[in-house]
Design an enzyme around this catalytic site. Structure first.
Site, PDB file in Angstrom:
ATOM      1  CB  SER A 128      -0.866  -0.071   1.254  1.00  0.00           C
ATOM      2  OG  SER A 128      -1.716   1.105   1.119  1.00  0.00           O
ATOM      3  CE1 TYR A 183       1.616   4.263  -7.040  1.00  0.00           C
ATOM      4  CE2 TYR A 183       1.427   5.754  -4.995  1.00  0.00           C
ATOM      5  CZ  TYR A 183       1.867   4.790  -5.719  1.00  0.00           C
ATOM      6  OH  TYR A 183       2.853   3.951  -5.162  1.00  0.00           O
ATOM      7  CE  LYS A 206       0.358   1.427  -4.635  1.00  0.00           C
ATOM      8  NZ  LYS A 206       0.791  -0.053  -4.702  1.00  0.00           N
TER       9      LYS A 206
END
Length: 346
Positions: A182, A205, A209
């Site tokens: 993560s 992005y 995560k």
């Protein structure tokens, strides 16, 4: 080929050529018992990168480690933004291996277009610690789709790896461990449930995560109870990344590095800087006895001494995310059911 027995381990590391990926390989070889026979499955999108990373890992093992066990390499040429490529990886793994002990999901693709230097200067001058810990000045393109007509970052970092796991659960069952990487930036604010493929997001992005966080909490208990697979969620902290070098010159690179060291000196535990320290949490989860119900974080003190910390995660919506990913898996199973591919074509 190394024989499958109690003294042999098979590890698959996605994104092995990245700074984190190669350091996961280094740490894994260092922390496994030296007599363990290890097969490392290296992944990249290109054959030259595969050859380079295998050479580097082999050299590290020979010069830095006193291993007595065998070390073998295999590779996958896989692009997680291409579902045929993902299916090809499954076929290759299924054909060659009876088990996989460790799967490190180190997918970290972004659609960055550069750095807003004006915003970066203002942000760092206003709050230096925040500016180098949670930066908002890295610009990302919006609406980028893959050739499979999915959000590219969503597919690369979430669904592509998830689909591969969906296909190879039988290789991981009865003791295999999955470690999802993560991010420090996986804040709930970066994900809208009206945009799960992140096509409208200027922070795709970070949103990907956050999806990884929710996916983990929506699936780890079922993986454990139905397949005997242990899944972990880790966060590597802040470290130098090869992927962002193209946006930096010599001056800005060393300025960034100096700010990282200053942040750590002034008490930021997240500025690991070293990829080897960043790999602490992933490898510890693979080999140790950490909790699956928290995010395990690689951190370091002012002098760079590494340790682990544990972060509670807001799991709101995790069941919805796992249901959505399972629905997509079913759809792609149907789409790809007659597809035959060869992963060895560079």
């Amino acid at each position: 080929m190394i024989k499958d027995n109690d003294n042999s381990k098979v590890a698959l590391i996605t994104g092995t050529s990245s700074n984190l990926g190669i350091n996961i390989a280094y740490r894994l070889l260092e922390q496994l018992p030296s007599s363990t026979n290890v097969t490392l499955i290296v992944t990249s999108r290109t054959l030259p990168k595969v050859k380079e990373v295998i050479t580097n890992i082999n050299q590290y093992s020979k010069t830095k480690l006193n291993r007595t066990g065998q070390l073998e390499f295999d590779y996958l040429l896989v692009d997680f933004t291409d579902m045929v490529s993902v299916l090809s990886a499954y076929y290759d793994l299924n054909k060659k291996f009876k088990k996989i002990d460790y799967l490190f999901v180190n997918a970290a693709q972004g659609v960055y277009s550069g750095i807003d230097w004006v915003a970066a200067t203002k942000e760092i001058c206003r709050n230096p610690m925040e500016g180098v810990t949670n930066p908002t000045y890295k610009t990302q393109r919006v609406g980028v789709k893959s050739n499979d007509n999915m959000g590219l970052v969503f597919q690369a970092n979430v669904f592509g790896p998830y689909y591969l796991i969906h296909k190879i659960k039988h290789l991981l069952q009865k003791g295999g461990r999955i470690i999802w990487i993560s991010s420090l930036m996986s804040n709930p604010k970066y994900l809208s449930f009206n945009d799960l493929q992140l096509l409208k997001s200027p922070e795709s992005y970070e949103g990907s995560k956050r999806l990884v966080d929710l996916m983990h909490f929506g699936t780890f208990k079922q993986l454990q109870s139905e397949y005997g697979i242990e899944q972990y969620l880790v966060q590597p902290g802040i470290f130098t990344s090869f992927s962002f070098f193209k946006f930096l010159n010599v001056f800005t690179y060393y300025s960034m590095l100096m700010l990282f060291y200053l942040a750590r000196l002034f008490g930021s535990p997240s500025h690991n800087i070293s990829g080897f320290i960043a790999a602490n949490a992933p490898v510890t989860c693979a080999l140790g006895n950490e909790s699956q119900s928290v995010k395990v974080c690689s951190v370091s003190n002012r002098t760079g001494k590494e340790y682990l910390s544990y972060q509670e995660v807001d799991t709101t919506g995790s069941a919805d995310i796992s249901a959505y990913l399972e629905k997509l898996c079913h759809e792609w199973d149907l789409t790809l059911k007659d597809q035959i591919v060869n992963t060895r074509q560079p």
